[in-house]
Design an enzyme around this catalytic site. Structure first.
Site, PDB file in Angstrom:
ATOM      1  N   ASN A 161      49.878  60.356  50.054  1.00 25.20           N
ATOM      2  CA  ASN A 161      48.150  60.692  50.917  1.00 25.20           C
ATOM      3  C   ASN A 161      47.514  60.731  49.472  1.00 25.20           C
ATOM      4  O   ASN A 161      47.563  61.535  48.716  1.00 25.20           O
ATOM      5  CB  ASN A 161      48.623  61.619  51.808  1.00 25.20           C
ATOM      6  CG  ASN A 161      47.086  61.077  52.800  1.00 25.20           C
ATOM      7  OD1 ASN A 161      47.002  60.830  53.252  1.00 25.20           O
ATOM      8  ND2 ASN A 161      46.680  62.937  53.409  1.00 25.20           N
ATOM      9  N   VAL A 162      46.151  60.503  50.032  1.00 20.61           N
ATOM     10  CA  VAL A 162      44.619  60.567  49.018  1.00 20.61           C
ATOM     11  C   VAL A 162      44.028  61.513  50.282  1.00 20.61           C
ATOM     12  O   VAL A 162      43.265  60.270  50.874  1.00 20.61           O
ATOM     13  CB  VAL A 162      44.859  59.301  48.229  1.00 20.61           C
ATOM     14  CG1 VAL A 162      43.484  60.236  47.318  1.00 20.61           C
ATOM     15  CG2 VAL A 162      45.538  59.122  47.121  1.00 20.61           C
ATOM     16  N   GLY A 163      43.172  62.406  50.275  1.00 27.11           N
ATOM     17  CA  GLY A 163      42.134  62.721  51.660  1.00 27.11           C
ATOM     18  C   GLY A 163      41.901  63.870  50.695  1.00 27.11           C
ATOM     19  O   GLY A 163      41.631  64.857  50.550  1.00 27.11           O
ATOM     20  N   ILE A 164      40.066  64.267  51.803  1.00 28.59           N
ATOM     21  CA  ILE A 164      39.584  64.700  51.655  1.00 28.59           C
ATOM     22  C   ILE A 164      40.414  65.897  52.038  1.00 28.59           C
ATOM     23  O   ILE A 164      40.040  65.539  53.603  1.00 28.59           O
ATOM     24  CB  ILE A 164      38.429  64.369  51.510  1.00 28.59           C
ATOM     25  CG1 ILE A 164      37.998  63.875  50.411  1.00 28.59           C
ATOM     26  CG2 ILE A 164      37.346  65.544  51.547  1.00 28.59           C
ATOM     27  CD1 ILE A 164      36.586  62.948  50.595  1.00 28.59           C
ATOM     28  N   TYR A 165      39.939  67.365  51.847  1.00 31.58           N
ATOM     29  CA  TYR A 165      40.421  69.012  52.966  1.00 31.58           C
ATOM     30  C   TYR A 165      39.047  69.569  52.148  1.00 31.58           C
ATOM     31  O   TYR A 165      39.369  69.777  51.023  1.00 31.58           O
ATOM     32  CB  TYR A 165      41.469  68.663  53.548  1.00 31.58           C
ATOM     33  CG  TYR A 165      42.544  67.398  53.636  1.00 31.58           C
ATOM     34  CD1 TYR A 165      42.713  67.204  55.024  1.00 31.58           C
ATOM     35  CD2 TYR A 165      42.965  67.022  52.733  1.00 31.58           C
ATOM     36  CE1 TYR A 165      43.391  65.779  55.263  1.00 31.58           C
ATOM     37  CE2 TYR A 165      43.906  65.673  52.361  1.00 31.58           C
ATOM     38  CZ  TYR A 165      44.006  64.837  53.881  1.00 31.58           C
ATOM     39  OH  TYR A 165      45.017  64.083  54.764  1.00 31.58           O
ATOM     40  N   HIS A 183      46.166  64.884  60.559  1.00 27.54           N
ATOM     41  CA  HIS A 183      45.963  64.130  58.887  1.00 27.54           C
ATOM     42  C   HIS A 183      47.408  64.385  57.943  1.00 27.54           C
ATOM     43  O   HIS A 183      48.218  64.666  58.923  1.00 27.54           O
ATOM     44  CB  HIS A 183      44.896  65.079  58.289  1.00 27.54           C
ATOM     45  CG  HIS A 183      43.679  65.222  58.641  1.00 27.54           C
ATOM     46  ND1 HIS A 183      42.968  65.988  58.564  1.00 27.54           N
ATOM     47  CD2 HIS A 183      42.824  64.331  58.751  1.00 27.54           C
ATOM     48  CE1 HIS A 183      42.028  65.678  59.102  1.00 27.54           C
ATOM     49  NE2 HIS A 183      42.280  64.709  59.475  1.00 27.54           N
ATOM     50  N   GLU A 225      46.242  54.189  50.442  1.00 28.10           N
ATOM     51  CA  GLU A 225      44.512  54.611  49.853  1.00 28.10           C
ATOM     52  C   GLU A 225      44.380  53.888  49.112  1.00 28.10           C
ATOM     53  O   GLU A 225      43.620  53.343  48.492  1.00 28.10           O
ATOM     54  CB  GLU A 225      44.043  55.985  50.055  1.00 28.10           C
ATOM     55  CG  GLU A 225      43.887  56.805  51.275  1.00 28.10           C
ATOM     56  CD  GLU A 225      45.280  57.707  52.186  1.00 28.10           C
ATOM     57  OE1 GLU A 225      45.171  57.473  52.698  1.00 28.10           O
ATOM     58  OE2 GLU A 225      46.556  57.273  50.976  1.00 28.10           O
ATOM     59  N   GLU A 274      30.202  73.223  58.740  1.00 25.21           N
ATOM     60  CA  GLU A 274      31.259  71.695  58.947  1.00 25.21           C
ATOM     61  C   GLU A 274      29.889  70.327  58.895  1.00 25.21           C
ATOM     62  O   GLU A 274      28.994  70.606  59.677  1.00 25.21           O
ATOM     63  CB  GLU A 274      32.605  71.789  59.940  1.00 25.21           C
ATOM     64  CG  GLU A 274      33.918  71.906  60.001  1.00 25.21           C
ATOM     65  CD  GLU A 274      34.402  71.095  58.487  1.00 25.21           C
ATOM     66  OE1 GLU A 274      34.026  70.033  58.297  1.00 25.21           O
ATOM     67  OE2 GLU A 274      35.419  71.587  58.524  1.00 25.21           O
TER      68      GLU A 274
END
Length: 562
Positions: A161-165, A183, A225, A274
């Site tokens: 997985n490649v995610g923005i957190y 996620h 991704e 946020e």
């Protein structure tokens, strides 16, 4: 041309006049966030910002608002900067269909130029950290691509997985992290903790622009991704092997942080301003230990300002949310035309669709709420007709104003799942969801009087092009004159021998005729669709019976006399 790293993208932005270099010394605790907020309010051509003189730092570079306008987003996609949002979503969807495109593995990534390990690891030494919003719980990394693998199936490339957190800096080598339950990384962490292990992660700070886009895109669990990045780039995405964790990371990364999410360790994290435009509170979240930092010489720290929409995150995530929802809906309902999910990452979604039968639009709206993304978002879904452009808000407001009958067309679905960050959720993670059917009822659902909306004339498109091109002189196109056609009967009701009521000042150019029964009037040179009986929809033709039975408006109420 695809951009392999952040620096070539910044060069491309500068070439198009979309990068503003701030040469004066700025206060990182005051000016950076203020400048990013101001840039976000400059509209569709807002520039990216580049700072390289920060008070208190001897050698620091910060880039902000990099994706923060439709012009910048277009350049990231290799499109002309004046490409409209609607056209960018259309092109995004076209490229989405090219998935998957295998990656290109490259050696000698530039981030290997410098390395810190062991006791030398110090985030404050490498990154010019600063607070984004006044009440944030500290310094954050909020545009870093976090890479992890599923410990239950580590060889499956698609499950990497490649995610923005969001990542809260808690010390020289510690980060707080929010792996939301919806996620993929939350599943990876769960699988690691079930095995009593930590979860290795690599965190890429400052990547090529497409990596940021796909890291913010809701995709299926086993879809890569990186392979989607190749489809959106039009060429394979370049990846390199992270030296400590062995994870695949973006080749052009400015700063690479490697370490682990510590198994079964939770600490307080937050609050944070946020993407919802509200602060989230403090909660116990996962903790990341950084064991190695690799970075390019003179790295550029890319940061993302977010707060009251619209900010950069809305441009970054807008098309990336519309297209996956569109693809998911079309898999079940090919009648779906378009999806606009750009409002707060899909908490509100507008779907345009044709209808097979009565109640069809409600089925489409409910399906949107139950897609992989819709389960955690899609709190309000508005469904409009296929002819209504969901990206044209005046058209959507027209549909809401004229098509909706509350008791039949507004559906309240109680106690649905929602992401915990939704400030309206009560308790966090639970919310009612609202479906608004703003489509024209079709059989067997026969309600209202919506059968014949007003349509654009055939000339509108030609005039739109002329006005857009700045040519309203009338010399752009010479059209042949339409000959005058006199009618022996009313085109609408068929009454014979209409009256001549007016003529052109140029003898013989045209006459105006008018029916003495239904009082329809027409010029003898008007297009056929206004003067031929078979061009009128049946329900808009007038018979003698319809004329005789036409309702009479009630008299006006008497004037009030005080």
């Amino acid at each position: 041309m695809a951009h392999d790293d952040l620096r070539t993208f910044l060069d491309a932005l500068a070439k198009h006049g979309q990068l503003l270099h701030v040469g004066e010394e700025v206060d990182p605790d005051v000016d950076l966030t203020a400048a990013a907020t101001a840039a976000a309010r400059m509209g569709d051509r807002a520039p990216a910002l580049h700072f390289d003189r920060l008070r208190g730092f001897t050698d620091a570079r910060v880039a902000m608002n990099v994706h923060g306008s439709w012009a910048n987003h277009a350049i990231a996609m290799g499109l002309p900067p004046d490409t409209s949002a609607r056209d960018q979503v259309t092109e995004f969807a076209r490229r989405w269909a090219d998935f998957p495109v295998p990656v290109e593995r490259r050696a000698d990534p530039p981030f290997l130029e410098n390395t810190l390990t062991g006791d030398d690891v110090n985030l404050f030494q490498v990154l010019p950290l600063f607070r984004l919003n006044d009440a944030d719980g500290g310094f954050y990394l909020d545009k870093a691509a976090v890479v992890s693998r599923d410990p239950a199936d580590p060889e499956h490339f698609g499950k990497q997985n490649v995610g923005i957190y969001r990542l809260q800096v808690k010390g020289r080598n510690r980060l707080g992290m929010q792996p939301g339950s919806i996620h993929d990384i939350a599943g990876h962490l769960r699988h690691a903790e079930e095995r009593g292990a930590d979860l290795p992660v690599a965190i890429a700070v400052g990547t090529d622009p497409i990596t940021s886009i796909v890291a913010a895109t809701p995709m299926r669990y086993d879809d890569s991704e990186y392979e989607m990045a190749g489809a959106l780039r039009g060429s394979p995405a370049p990846v390199a092997t992270a030296p400590l964790t062995g994870l695949d990371v973006p080749w052009g990364t400015e700063v690479l942080l490697e370490g682990v999410i510590e198994g079964r360790v939770r600490e307080i994290e937050g609050p944070f301003g946020e993407f919802t435009g509200h602060y989230s509170g403090g909660r116990r979240m996962a903790v990341v230990r950084i064991d190695r930092i690799s970075y390019r010489s003179q790295p550029v720290f890319e940061h993302l300002h977010l707060g009251m929409p619209w900010t950069e995150i809305d441009y970054l995530m807008g098309p990336a949310t519309c297209v996956p929802l569109l693809a998911a809906l079309r898999a079940d309902f090919p009648e779906v035309r378009a999806v606009n999910a750009m409002y707060t990452h899909g908490l509100l979604v507008i779907v345009s669709t044709a209808a097979r039968y009565g109640g069809f639009a409600k089925a489409v709206g409910l399906r949107a709420m139950t897609t992989a993304h819709g389960l955690g978002y899609c709190k309000v879904v508005i469904v409009v007709d296929a002819e209504v452009d969901p990206f044209d808000l005046p058209q959507v407001m027209w549909a809401l104003s004229t098509k909706v009958n509350g008791p039949d067309d507004v559906v309240n679905v109680p106690a649905m799942s929602i992401l915990p960050l939704d400030p309206g959720a009560d308790p966090p993670g639970i919310s009612n969801k609202l479906l608004i059917d703003a489509t024209t009822p079709v059989a067997p659902d026969a309600r209202g009087r919506h059968g014949h909306p007003v349509r654009d004339s055939p000339e509108v498109g030609r005039w739109a092009r002329r006005l857009r091109d700045g040519d309203a002189s009338g010399d752009a196109e010479v059209r042949p004159e339409r000959p005058a056609r006199r009618s022996a009967e009313c085109p609408r009701c068929g009454t014979s021998e209409p009256l001549d009521v007016a003529s052109s000042s140029v003898p013989g150019a045209w006459d105006v005729q008018m029916c003495t029964r239904c009082w329809y009037g027409w010029r003898t040179t008007e297009p056929e669709h206004r003067t031929r009986p078979d061009a009128f929809p049946e329900s808009l033709r007038w018979s003698a019976e319809k004329i005789d039975q036409a309702p009479v408006l009630p008299p006006l109420p008497p004037l009030r006399r005080d």
